[in-house]
Scaffold this motif. Structure first.
Motif, short mmCIF file in Angstrom:
data_model
loop_
_atom_site.label_atom_id
_atom_site.label_comp_id
_atom_site.label_asym_id
_atom_site.label_seq_id
_atom_site.Cartn_x
_atom_site.Cartn_y
_atom_site.Cartn_z
N ASP A 132 0.88 -1.17 0.00
CA ASP A 132 0.00 0.00 0.00
C ASP A 132 0.92 1.22 0.00
N GLY A 135 -1.05 6.76 -1.60
CA GLY A 135 -2.23 7.11 -0.80
C GLY A 135 -2.62 8.58 -0.83
N VAL A 136 -2.52 9.21 -1.98
CA VAL A 136 -2.90 10.63 -2.05
C VAL A 136 -4.40 10.81 -1.87
N ASN A 137 -4.79 12.03 -1.58
CA ASN A 137 -6.20 12.36 -1.50
C ASN A 137 -6.58 13.19 -2.71
N HIS A 172 -4.10 3.54 -2.42
CA HIS A 172 -5.40 3.65 -1.76
C HIS A 172 -5.81 5.12 -1.71
N GLY A 174 -7.62 8.61 -1.45
CA GLY A 174 -8.78 9.15 -0.73
C GLY A 174 -9.70 9.79 -1.77
N TYR A 347 -13.27 5.85 7.31
CA TYR A 347 -11.97 5.46 6.77
C TYR A 347 -11.63 4.03 7.19
N ASP A 351 -10.87 0.47 5.14
CA ASP A 351 -9.64 -0.30 5.29
C ASP A 351 -9.91 -1.75 5.65
N TYR A 369 1.67 -1.74 4.63
CA TYR A 369 1.10 -0.40 4.50
C TYR A 369 2.18 0.63 4.78
N VAL A 371 2.58 3.95 5.41
CA VAL A 371 1.74 5.10 5.79
C VAL A 371 2.37 5.76 7.02
N GLN A 375 -0.65 7.28 11.85
CA GLN A 375 -1.79 6.37 11.69
C GLN A 375 -1.56 5.02 12.38
N HIS A 378 -4.62 3.60 14.13
CA HIS A 378 -5.61 3.20 13.12
C HIS A 378 -5.30 1.79 12.61
N PHE A 379 -4.04 1.56 12.23
CA PHE A 379 -3.72 0.25 11.66
C PHE A 379 -3.72 -0.85 12.70
N1 ARG Z 1 -5.29 8.80 2.05
C1 ARG Z 1 -4.72 8.47 3.32
C2 ARG Z 1 -4.19 9.73 3.98
O1 ARG Z 1 -3.87 10.70 3.32
C3 ARG Z 1 -3.62 7.47 3.23
C4 ARG Z 1 -4.05 6.11 2.77
C5 ARG Z 1 -3.20 5.04 3.36
N2 ARG Z 1 -3.65 3.71 3.06
C6 ARG Z 1 -4.64 3.08 3.66
N3 ARG Z 1 -4.93 1.87 3.26
N4 ARG Z 1 -5.32 3.63 4.63
O2 ARG Z 1 -4.05 9.75 5.19
#
Ligand code: ARG
Length: 623
Positions: A132, A135-137, A172, A174, A347, A351, A369, A371, A375, A378-379
């Motif tokens: 993973d 991970g841009v938004n 992944h 956003g 979110y 996931d 991941y 990231v 986070q 979260h994970f």
């Molecule tokens: N879009 C998320 C962010 O900017 C990161 C995604 C990471 N990957 C995931 N599977 N949650 O924080």
């Protein structure tokens, strides 16, 4: 850890593997223990004076058997067949065995390594690996934080691929949920033409929409309580009314988008396109393998969110809490919210669905991941929930390894997260442009020297090298740091051709290319290939360093640590310099030795290029 590269599976060209085999057999014979219980503990020796490797098994094993370690080491050594492998081996101290490999064994191993695979053995694995990354938004520009998620992920993907694994690169995005609906709604209110939208424009709209939607209820209460004056209160009331309107607009937009309103869906696609165009451009600049086929964003899982929550409820793991659904954990207070009171998903819900997909549909026994460290909780919550419900199991029952690789921040000179002078996040694009400019300046300046290999090259060629240098500078500085640590972004240091930098390694490679280029004689291209001879200490050191490469690649994959590869390559370049200083190559008078040394140069160049390639760094022939 189920089927991720076991470190015991050493590459065939690794002399440590051959030593391990020989000692394992004799330990088993001497002690009567099964082979698997006889780890000879072969380690590179810290000081070449004491040999090339040590076998360190005797201390622990003697304790276990209640015998004398020195005696055990002596007995085992006497029974070990090291013919063709070592010149000399002796017991030292409490029971270490120091092993001096023979030059011919080193030469034979190097000869075997000198193929396009460079001794890297494909792993026997039936399952895939998911990385993973990025991970841009959507609607936001890539900033410096995405640098790490993108290049660390890309390197890990390349390393697994190099080991013969099927890799799924999952970006992944956003691309679903309230923030994007908010932006969409704001753009529509403003009547913006989405056809000609640039990402910069879109990014501004995103930020404006966020601001517009932000109320300050607490501020209003405070203002009323403190008699802040009618003017201030009226302002806050207006802001809150505006925010309520924007929020309401965003919510209805989201509902319409989610129910498939054709016009909104088309507009939403346009925002994604606009964002991704730049993401792919940046990936290309960075030399990262990331294209549209790797984009499986949050929206991909939108139909799975309801069923995901239902599955948790059915399993008794999703429980109601004041109208919402949460997952609770035995060992902590913090529950994970998976459905809001208003029925919205989160979110985390996405996931859960994505993780299940990666394990069960993409058949990955390892999901990594990349990231940022914020986070972490979260994970932890997501992975624990996935394991509780059993979605970490592949169809054939294998349990997947789920890993969050939490990376640290990129800091400015002030040791605070890197920001522009006006306090904004650096866009990744601006940062890379600057690095390329610096690299190009450096390369141009060097080419002004008439003795430089680049003297007289065309401007376009110099620009291409400068580009490669700038990107290498940024990537190496990042990948060379422990993933979890923060580091200071210091372009001056990063683009330097000296020190622990990307350009230093590129330069080492180009320098060898220059040596080989000057040796355009029969010896260098002789077929069959000239015999390798390893006699001089500096030749031995180089041979040993080169032979470690396949194991380093395995280790990087196993431990998910690109910095190991960086440290290895830096060490190799330094060892090569030592070799070149002590062992004349072009001016060597003995034709056989000269040819052998040229081959050592060629293998060194090949390993440097291959290793840089795993870091996604190009290696120009001239610098
Ligand atoms: N879009 C998320 C962010 O900017 C990161 C995604 C990471 N990957 C995931 N599977 N949650 O924080």
């Amino acid at each position: 850890m189920p089927s991720a590269a076991p470190s015991e599976h050493r590459p065939a060209t690794d002399p440590a593997a051959a030593l391990g085999q020989a000692f394992r057999a004799s330990i088993a014979a001497r002690t009567g223990l099964p082979d698997t219980a006889c780890d000879p503990q072969i380690r590179p020796s810290g000081n070449p004076q004491f040999g090339d490797f040590q076998a360190n098994f005797a201390m622990a094993l003697a304790k276990q058997l209640g015998t004398n370690p020195r005696q055990l080491a002596t007995d085992v050594l006497a029974a070990t067949d090291l013919s063709g492998l070592a010149d000399r081996a002796e017991v030292a101290g409490p029971g270490f065995i120091n092993i001096h490999l023979s030059g011919s064994a080193l030469a034979a191993a190097l000869d075997a390594m000198d193929t396009s695979a460079l001794g890297v053995v494909p792993q026997v694995a039936t399952h895939a690996v998911t990385i993973d990354l990025c991970g841009v938004n959507v609607a936001k520009q890539m900033h410096v934080g995405h640098l790490r998620a993108t290049i660390i992920g890309d390197t890990l993907a390349r390393v697994h691929e190099r080991l013969g694994r099927k890799v799924w690169r999952e970006n992944h995005l956003g691309d679903w949920g309230l923030p994007i609906a908010m932006t969409l709604a704001a753009l529509r209110r403003a009547g913006t033409d989405l056809g000609s939208l640039t990402l910069e424009h879109l990014n501004a709209a995103y930020r404006a929409a966020q601001l517009e939607g932000r109320d300050d209820a607490a501020g209003l209460v405070a203002a009323r309580g403190t008699h802040a004056g009618p003017h201030r209160i009226a302002e806050l009331e207006a802001q809150n009314a505006g925010a309520a309107m924007a929020q309401e607009d965003a919510r209805t937009t989201l509902v319409r988008l989610q129910s498939g309103d054709a016009e909104l869906v088309a507009a939403w696609r346009r925002l994604i396109e606009c964002t991704m165009r730049e993401v792919f451009e940046t990936a290309e600049t960075l030399g990262v393998h990331l294209t549209a086929e790797h984009s499986r964003g949050e929206s991909y899982f939108r139909e799975e969110l309801g069923p995901t929550v239902e599955a948790f409820v059915k399993a008794g793991l999703g429980v109601e809490d004041d109208g919402a659904i949460v997952v609770r954990y035995a060992d902590r207070e913090r529950p994970m919210l998976i459905r809001k009171r208003d029925g919205g998903f989160l979110y985390a819900t996405t996931d859960l669905a994505a993780c299940r997909f990666r394990v069960q549909a993409l058949k990955s026994d390892r999901v990594v991941y990349v990231v940022d460290a914020r986070q972490r909780d979260h994970f932890k919550d997501v992975f624990d929930a996935v394991r509780m419900i059993g979605w970490h199991r592949l169809p054939d029952g294998t349990e997947a390894q789920l890993v969050h690789l939490p990376f640290g921040s990129v800091l400015g000179a002030d040791k605070k997260p890197l920001k522009t002078r006006s306090g904004e996040n650096f866009t990744l694009k601006a940062l890379l442009e600057e690095a390329i400019e610096r690299g190009t300046r450096e390369v141009r300046a060097r080419s002004a020297n008439p003795d430089a290999p680049t003297a007289g090259m065309s401007d376009a060629d110099l620009a291409a090298i400068g580009r490669a240098v700038g990107i290498a500078a940024v990537k190496y500085a990042d990948l060379g740091t422990d993933v979890t640590r923060d580091y200071v972004f210091d372009l001056d240091r990063m683009v330097s051709f000296e020190g622990d930098t990307g350009p230093y390694l590129q330069y080492a490679h180009a320098r060898i290319a220059g040596i080989l280029g000057k040796a355009l004689d029969a010896a260098a291209h002789a077929r069959p290939r000239p015999r390798i001879v390893v006699n001089e200490p500096a030749e031995r050191q180089l041979a040993l360093a080169l032979l470690r490469y396949p194991q380093v690649v395995c280790d990087v994959a196993e431990h998910l640590e690109p910095s190991r590869l960086c440290a290895y390559l830096h060490g190799l370049a330094t060892t090569f310099n030592g070799f070149y200083q002590h062992c004349p190559v072009l001016r060597c008078e003995d034709a056989e030795v000269r040819a052998s040394r040229l081959r050592l140069c060629a293998i060194s160049k090949h390993v440097l290029k291959d290793g840089l390639g795993l870091l996604g760094i190009t290696a120009p022939e001239r610098m």
